[in-house]
Design an enzyme around this catalytic site. Sequence first.
Site, PDB file in Angstrom:
ATOM      1  N   ASP A  45       0.880  -1.163  -0.006  1.00 29.45           N
ATOM      2  CA  ASP A  45       0.024  -0.041  -0.113  1.00 29.45           C
ATOM      3  C   ASP A  45       0.978   1.260   0.045  1.00 29.45           C
ATOM      4  O   ASP A  45       2.207   1.168   0.156  1.00 29.45           O
ATOM      5  CB  ASP A  45      -0.914  -0.132   1.265  1.00 29.45           C
ATOM      6  N   ASP A  47       0.060   5.231   1.081  1.00 30.49           N
ATOM      7  CA  ASP A  47      -0.494   6.275   2.043  1.00 30.49           C
ATOM      8  C   ASP A  47      -0.262   5.625   3.383  1.00 30.49           C
ATOM      9  O   ASP A  47      -0.882   4.379   3.731  1.00 30.49           O
ATOM     10  CB  ASP A  47      -1.727   6.716   2.325  1.00 30.49           C
ATOM     11  N   GLU A  91     -13.032   5.128   8.897  1.00 31.02           N
ATOM     12  CA  GLU A  91     -11.984   4.262   8.304  1.00 31.02           C
ATOM     13  C   GLU A  91     -11.065   3.546   9.252  1.00 31.02           C
ATOM     14  O   GLU A  91     -10.962   2.413   9.119  1.00 31.02           O
ATOM     15  CB  GLU A  91     -11.057   5.226   7.486  1.00 31.02           C
ATOM     16  N   SER A 159      -2.643   1.461  -4.206  1.00 32.17           N
ATOM     17  CA  SER A 159      -3.136   2.577  -3.560  1.00 32.17           C
ATOM     18  C   SER A 159      -4.402   3.104  -3.772  1.00 32.17           C
ATOM     19  O   SER A 159      -4.915   3.167  -4.911  1.00 32.17           O
ATOM     20  CB  SER A 159      -2.111   3.793  -3.543  1.00 32.17           C
ATOM     21  N   ALA A 160      -5.089   3.373  -2.708  1.00 38.83           N
ATOM     22  CA  ALA A 160      -6.443   4.010  -2.785  1.00 38.83           C
ATOM     23  C   ALA A 160      -6.315   5.632  -2.998  1.00 38.83           C
ATOM     24  O   ALA A 160      -7.189   6.760  -3.085  1.00 38.83           O
ATOM     25  CB  ALA A 160      -7.621   3.749  -1.952  1.00 38.83           C
ATOM     26  N   LYS A 208      -9.790  -3.061  -2.725  1.00 36.90           N
ATOM     27  CA  LYS A 208      -8.815  -3.465  -3.205  1.00 36.90           C
ATOM     28  C   LYS A 208      -8.803  -4.997  -3.838  1.00 36.90           C
ATOM     29  O   LYS A 208      -7.944  -5.462  -4.637  1.00 36.90           O
ATOM     30  CB  LYS A 208      -7.492  -3.396  -2.386  1.00 36.90           C
ATOM     31  N   ASP A 233      -1.502  -0.653   5.929  1.00 37.44           N
ATOM     32  CA  ASP A 233      -1.698  -0.160   7.307  1.00 37.44           C
ATOM     33  C   ASP A 233      -3.255  -0.035   7.395  1.00 37.44           C
ATOM     34  O   ASP A 233      -3.747   0.072   8.489  1.00 37.44           O
ATOM     35  CB  ASP A 233      -1.467   1.194   7.313  1.00 37.44           C
TER      36      ASP A 233
HETATM   37  P1  TMP Z   1      -3.862   4.106   0.556  1.00 38.98           P
HETATM   38  O1  TMP Z   1      -4.549   3.097  -0.216  1.00 38.98           O
HETATM   39  O2  TMP Z   1      -2.485   4.401  -0.231  1.00 38.98           O
HETATM   40  O3  TMP Z   1      -3.535   3.734   1.927  1.00 38.98           O
HETATM   41  O4  TMP Z   1      -4.414   5.406   0.267  1.00 38.98           O
HETATM   42  C1  TMP Z   1      -5.829   5.642   0.917  1.00 38.98           C
HETATM   43  C2  TMP Z   1      -5.451   6.732   2.058  1.00 38.98           C
HETATM   44  O5  TMP Z   1      -6.147   8.009   1.789  1.00 38.98           O
HETATM   45  C3  TMP Z   1      -6.867   6.229   3.188  1.00 38.98           C
HETATM   46  O6  TMP Z   1      -5.963   5.836   4.459  1.00 38.98           O
HETATM   47  C4  TMP Z   1      -7.604   7.615   3.360  1.00 38.98           C
HETATM   48  C5  TMP Z   1      -6.822   8.786   2.598  1.00 38.98           C
HETATM   49  N1  TMP Z   1      -7.731   9.901   2.175  1.00 38.98           N
HETATM   50  C6  TMP Z   1      -7.588  10.938   2.620  1.00 38.98           C
HETATM   51  O7  TMP Z   1      -6.470  11.259   3.265  1.00 38.98           O
HETATM   52  N2  TMP Z   1      -8.292  12.097   2.011  1.00 38.98           N
HETATM   53  C7  TMP Z   1      -9.259  11.878   1.131  1.00 38.98           C
HETATM   54  O8  TMP Z   1      -9.990  12.753   0.516  1.00 38.98           O
HETATM   55  C8  TMP Z   1      -9.317  10.474   0.499  1.00 38.98           C
HETATM   56  C9  TMP Z   1     -10.551  10.142  -0.208  1.00 38.98           C
HETATM   57  C10 TMP Z   1      -8.711   9.533   1.246  1.00 38.98           C
HETATM   58 MG    MG Z   2      -2.601   2.985   3.561  1.00 34.58          MG
END
Ligand code: TMP
Ligand code: MG
Length: 295
Positions: A45, A47, A91, A159-160, A208, A233
């Site tokens: 992942d 973030d 979340e 990643s989201a 995912k 995470d």
């Molecule tokens: P990840 O899949 O790389 O961890 O990315 C997703 C993260 O992005 C998730 O922990 C929440 C964060 N996020 C924000 O910080 N701001 C936002 O507006 C959105 C939609 C997600």
């Molecule tokens: Mg993450």
Amino acid sequence: MGTISQIQIEELERSHVHIPDRERVMDIIKQMKDDGPDKLQVVADFDRTLTKFTHRGSVCATCHNVLEESGLPKEYKEKAYAIRDKYFPIETDPNLSIEEKIPHMIEWWTQAHDLLMKYPLSKEMLYNMVANSSAKLRDGCTKFFDKLHASDVPLLIFSAGVGDIICEMIAQHSTMYDNMHVVSNDLDFDDNGKMIGFKGELIHVFNKNESAIHDSDYFTNLSHCTNVILMGDSLGDLQMANGAENVKAKLTIGFLNTRVKDSLELYKSKFDIVICEDESLDICNAIVNLITGSS
Ligand code: TMP
Ligand code: MG
């Protein structure tokens, strides 16, 4: 003791590292070491896994936060932070199931992306947005990328967040090598470089398992890489390698960055290794170094 005595990783003894079934984990790592780097692939992942949750006590930006921190009007930042403050606690709530969280996560991503569409984002702004942001790769992330590249180990970053921000961050702070592949929400630009939306299916933190990557050639082309290290995470990250084929050994590493007391037992029941409130990739580097035969 089984095979435990044959593997020594000092980093796994640290007090913030939790390993519910140590013997099983040591057996997996030993198998990965015996099989060597040619059989290994890593799925991570972005973030708060490859990037820091906090840096010296201050919370760092996610990909989406990078867009909020600079470059666009203050009004956008305020509205985006209000959305984040509503949904981030959902979340990370250990008392809600993934099924209960999913509708809220779809709302979060949809609202965040709809809001962004109302502001004038262009491709040329991304460099400065990343350069001015508080987003940080974890300490040791460059070593991690360098080592995987040197050992020719494929790395899927799943990643989201926002793909363009991920690529820009890696370009500015490390190296995007050809063994690395990013799957994320990619911005769509018109011919003048003006953002007009996102490409493809929305990826949020709990879908995912549904991504097109699982049915693409990506994992099929890596069917010889039977050993998988998965790093995330979020509990949603555990589904990131669902498309991997011929898996012989899988090691899941979870970073628990927040609500540690409330979530530790849950994370320990889902991940093989849980790393609490750590700003580095030391543990992952130690494991990868052992498998690839270097220290
Ligand atoms: P990840 O899949 O790389 O961890 O990315 C997703 C993260 O992005 C998730 O922990 C929440 C964060 N996020 C924000 O910080 N701001 C936002 O507006 C959105 C939609 C997600
Ligand atoms: Mg993450």
